[in-house]
Design an enzyme around this catalytic site. Structure first.
Site, short mmCIF file in Angstrom:
data_model
loop_
_atom_site.label_atom_id
_atom_site.label_comp_id
_atom_site.label_asym_id
_atom_site.label_seq_id
_atom_site.Cartn_x
_atom_site.Cartn_y
_atom_site.Cartn_z
N CYS A 15 0.71 -1.19 0.11
CA CYS A 15 -0.16 0.00 0.04
C CYS A 15 1.01 1.26 -0.06
O CYS A 15 0.69 2.26 -0.67
CB CYS A 15 -0.97 0.07 1.34
SG CYS A 15 -2.21 1.30 1.59
N CYS A 16 2.13 1.19 0.86
CA CYS A 16 2.90 2.47 0.91
C CYS A 16 3.40 2.65 -0.44
O CYS A 16 3.69 3.72 -1.02
CB CYS A 16 3.65 2.19 1.89
SG CYS A 16 3.30 2.32 3.77
N CYS A 70 10.80 2.71 6.61
CA CYS A 70 10.48 3.76 6.22
C CYS A 70 11.06 3.89 4.58
O CYS A 70 11.88 4.28 4.49
CB CYS A 70 10.95 4.89 6.98
SG CYS A 70 10.38 6.53 6.60
#
Length: 286
Positions: A132-133, A242
């Site tokens: 999704c990211c 991240c």
């Protein structure tokens, strides 16, 4: 540096809680400004501030606007941001009179992902959260950076152990220069600057959201928690990723988070510290 006269921050607001300048605050402001000025000249017409609209990025936008620096400003609208974040985007445009580019994920790909995996896919597995990211952040970021030689972020050393290894000037995986002008700033410096210059900021910061991403993946933090503990808090693995931070080369590491090992424009994941407290996904604020 000649200081502005700050407006008294409302009791309980983020500026009232956190604004506390370092002894060398004025020098840090001058150093950040010098970095931005030099970069604007070196990469004329080919540099962008990639802003998440977080507190650090709003400081950078204020410096760029206040000193009329020729640096483009751009952000990602993932399609899942808080209403407060979208409102801040409009407020910032009006406040500074600047165009802020908005980059969005491919609408068809986003719709297909939700159709296949559902709107709460990020809670189902780490792999789906990463996917999704990658879809909503990594891919549009790669388009944002196409044709640009340099980008500016609000990365700070104290945000996480991995970010503590970053350098003020780095090279990303595609050979672009990445600049982190606020690297040595403290949280107190950031909020002192915001209070000093009445910088617009996200009201979620007043509600104990120090790090703000997509609405389903962000919650407020409790007293004593890590500043990024409100991101993907339901994931219990030892290291989180991240993904919008580029794997840097040369003088040392980073707008946003995503897929481990994502291939979008060579972007790779950066590890961040595990939250100190884990709660159920129901802590997300819609």
């Amino acid at each position: 540096m000649k200081r502005a006269i700050p407006i008294a921050a409302p009791h309980g607001s983020a500026p009232a809680r956190y604004a506390k300048p370092s002894a060398d605050f004025d020098q840090r402001v001058q150093d950040a400004l010098a970095t931005l000025r030099a970069a604007a000249q070196e990469f004329a017409g080919r540099i962008v501030q990639a802003t998440s609209l977080g507190a650090e990025d709003m400081v950078l936008t204020d410096l760029i606007a206040r000193h009329a620096l020729p640096i483009a400003i751009a952000t990602l609208d993932t399609g899942m941001l808080h209403g407060e974040t979208l409102e801040l985007l409009g407020r910032a445009r009006q406040h500074y009179g600047l165009d802020i580019e908005t980059w969005r994920p491919d609408a068809v790909a986003a719709r297909d992902f939700v159709a296949r995996h559902g709107p709460r896919a990020m809670y189902a597995s780490v792999d789906l959260r990463h996917a999704c990211c990658a879809l909503r952040k990594l891919e549009p970021l790669s388009r944002m950076l196409q044709g640009r030689a340099a980008w500016v972020t609000g990365l700070r050393h104290e945000q996480s152990p991995a970010r503590g290894q970053a350098a003020r000037r780095e090279s990303d995986a595609q050979g672009r220069t990445k600049l982190n002008p606020l690297l040595d700033w403290t949280q107190g410096d950031v909020w002192h600057y915001i209070a000093l210059h009445t910088v617009p900021y996200n009201p979620l910061h007043d509600e104990f959201f120090p790090s703000i991403g997509c609405a389903p993946c962000t919650r407020a933090v409790a007293l004593g928690e890590d500043i990024r503990a409100g991101r993907w808090w339901w994931e219990q693995e030892g290291v989180k990723e991240c993904g919008l931070h580029v794997g840097q080369r040369g003088v040392a590491h980073d707008p946003h988070d995503g897929q481990h090992g994502a291939a979008a424009d060579g972007l790779v994941a950066e590890p961040i510290a595990k939250p100190s407290i884990v709660t159920a996904p129901t802590g997300a604020r819609a």
